[in-house]
Scaffold this active site. Structure first.
Site, PDB file in Angstrom:
ATOM      1  N   HIS A 212      18.591  -9.843  -5.621  1.00  0.00           N
ATOM      2  CA  HIS A 212      18.193 -10.432  -6.902  1.00  0.00           C
ATOM      3  C   HIS A 212      18.246 -11.949  -6.823  1.00  0.00           C
ATOM      4  O   HIS A 212      18.775 -12.520  -5.871  1.00  0.00           O
ATOM      5  CB  HIS A 212      19.114  -9.946  -8.022  1.00  0.00           C
ATOM      6  CG  HIS A 212      20.518 -10.448  -7.888  1.00  0.00           C
ATOM      7  ND1 HIS A 212      21.468  -9.801  -7.130  1.00  0.00           N
ATOM      8  CD2 HIS A 212      21.130 -11.557  -8.380  1.00  0.00           C
ATOM      9  CE1 HIS A 212      22.610 -10.472  -7.165  1.00  0.00           C
ATOM     10  NE2 HIS A 212      22.433 -11.542  -7.916  1.00  0.00           N
TER      11      HIS A 212
ATOM     12  N   ASP B 115      19.397 -15.395  -9.215  1.00  0.00           N
ATOM     13  CA  ASP B 115      20.059 -15.948 -10.394  1.00  0.00           C
ATOM     14  C   ASP B 115      19.225 -17.108 -10.913  1.00  0.00           C
ATOM     15  O   ASP B 115      18.852 -18.001 -10.139  1.00  0.00           O
ATOM     16  CB  ASP B 115      21.438 -16.517 -10.056  1.00  0.00           C
ATOM     17  CG  ASP B 115      22.425 -15.481  -9.576  1.00  0.00           C
ATOM     18  OD1 ASP B 115      22.121 -14.277  -9.646  1.00  0.00           O
ATOM     19  OD2 ASP B 115      23.517 -15.891  -9.126  1.00  0.00           O
TER      20      ASP B 115
ATOM     21  N   HIS C  34      22.227 -18.128 -15.888  1.00  0.00           N
ATOM     22  CA  HIS C  34      23.249 -17.133 -15.526  1.00  0.00           C
ATOM     23  C   HIS C  34      24.653 -17.646 -15.804  1.00  0.00           C
ATOM     24  O   HIS C  34      25.536 -16.857 -16.161  1.00  0.00           O
ATOM     25  CB  HIS C  34      23.085 -16.787 -14.045  1.00  0.00           C
ATOM     26  CG  HIS C  34      24.038 -15.775 -13.513  1.00  0.00           C
ATOM     27  ND1 HIS C  34      24.342 -14.605 -14.167  1.00  0.00           N
ATOM     28  CD2 HIS C  34      24.781 -15.755 -12.356  1.00  0.00           C
ATOM     29  CE1 HIS C  34      25.208 -13.909 -13.453  1.00  0.00           C
ATOM     30  NE2 HIS C  34      25.505 -14.593 -12.371  1.00  0.00           N
TER      31      HIS C  34
ATOM     32  N   HIS D 275      28.085 -21.781  -7.666  1.00  0.00           N
ATOM     33  CA  HIS D 275      27.076 -21.478  -8.687  1.00  0.00           C
ATOM     34  C   HIS D 275      26.880 -22.663  -9.628  1.00  0.00           C
ATOM     35  O   HIS D 275      25.751 -23.016  -9.988  1.00  0.00           O
ATOM     36  CB  HIS D 275      27.492 -20.257  -9.515  1.00  0.00           C
ATOM     37  CG  HIS D 275      27.084 -18.934  -8.956  1.00  0.00           C
ATOM     38  ND1 HIS D 275      27.831 -18.267  -8.022  1.00  0.00           N
ATOM     39  CD2 HIS D 275      26.002 -18.153  -9.204  1.00  0.00           C
ATOM     40  CE1 HIS D 275      27.234 -17.112  -7.729  1.00  0.00           C
ATOM     41  NE2 HIS D 275      26.118 -17.020  -8.424  1.00  0.00           N
TER      42      HIS D 275
END
Length: 238
Positions: A67, A69, A73, A181
């Protein structure tokens, strides 16, 4: 976590021509998910024998399987999936061979080449996809925040890894952190996770072949991310 067999990847091109290589894990019931994410269930909704057509019923989270992000997110103020330009999901691959990294080891910025440029798709090859479906998959290497910062500072806005997350998946007693992230998403970067088969791309690079990556997601409206059919196009042998 159940052991899920990986499919064989077909050879889609001649030895002298270009090839398409699938870099995605199969979406099946009971597949591995990030701890706390929705479990995946795939079941018949309609059957050809009774209903005239076969239709599957899917239950899964937006971060299931291979997947991407979107920045949203991790922060409500950042762009959602459908607000990102399509060129953020494709480009020439820059492969970072991190297969010697220890379990739960941080990949430092020294692993990065000096030639990163905007438009590159930086893929961290840990080899951890070989552990897909096993508990050890949770103990994958991850990006140090400084590595994420160096990638962003080079103008790169697409990053992928053959592991569960670009951040450490915490074990018992370990602190939860989304440091990588936050750096990447804060700069509008697309993150691809749970890639597989990246060692094949390293071999192609050693042969002098070009490697182009495609990470186009399902067009989920206003989403935090979505499953993708990740594909590499390998150029012909020189």
């Amino acid at each position: 976590m159940p052991s899920i067999p990986m499919p064989s990847i077909p050879n889609d091109g001649g030895a002298q021509g270009s090839e398409l290589v699938d870099l995605s894990v199969p979406i099946v019931s009971g597949m591995p998910v990030y701890p706390g994410d929705p479990e995946v269930a795939v079941a018949p909704a309609l059957r050809a024998a009774e209903d005239g057509v076969n239709v599957q019923r899917l239950h899964l989270g937006s971060q299931s399987g291979t997947h991407v992000d979107a920045p949203w997110h991790i922060d409500d103020a950042l762009p959602r999936l459908d607000e990102l330009p399509l060129d953020r999901f494709t480009g020439p691959a820059v492969l970072i061979d991190a297969r010697g990294q220890a379990a739960q080891g941080a990949i430092g910025p020294a692993a990065l080449p000096a030639t990163l440029r905007p438009g590159d798709v930086v893929l961290f090859v840990t080899g951890w996809s070989d552990r897909w479906g096993h508990l050890d998959y949770l103990r994958h290497p991850y990006l140090a925040p400084e590595t994420a910062r160096a990638v962003v500072d080079a103008g790169v806005r697409t990053v992928g890894i053959d592991a569960l997350s670009v951040d450490r998946t915490p074990g018992t007693g370990q602190e939860f952190s989304l440091a990588a992230h936050r750096v990447l998403c804060g700069a509008g970067t697309v993150i691809a996770e749970n890639l597989t088969g990246l060692a094949r791309l390293l071999r192609a690079r050693e042969q002098g072949r070009t490697v182009e990556i495609f990470l186009f997601p399902l067009p989920l409206a206003a989403a935090d991310g979505a499953p993708v059919r990740a594909v590499a196009r390998l150029g012909p042998l020189p």
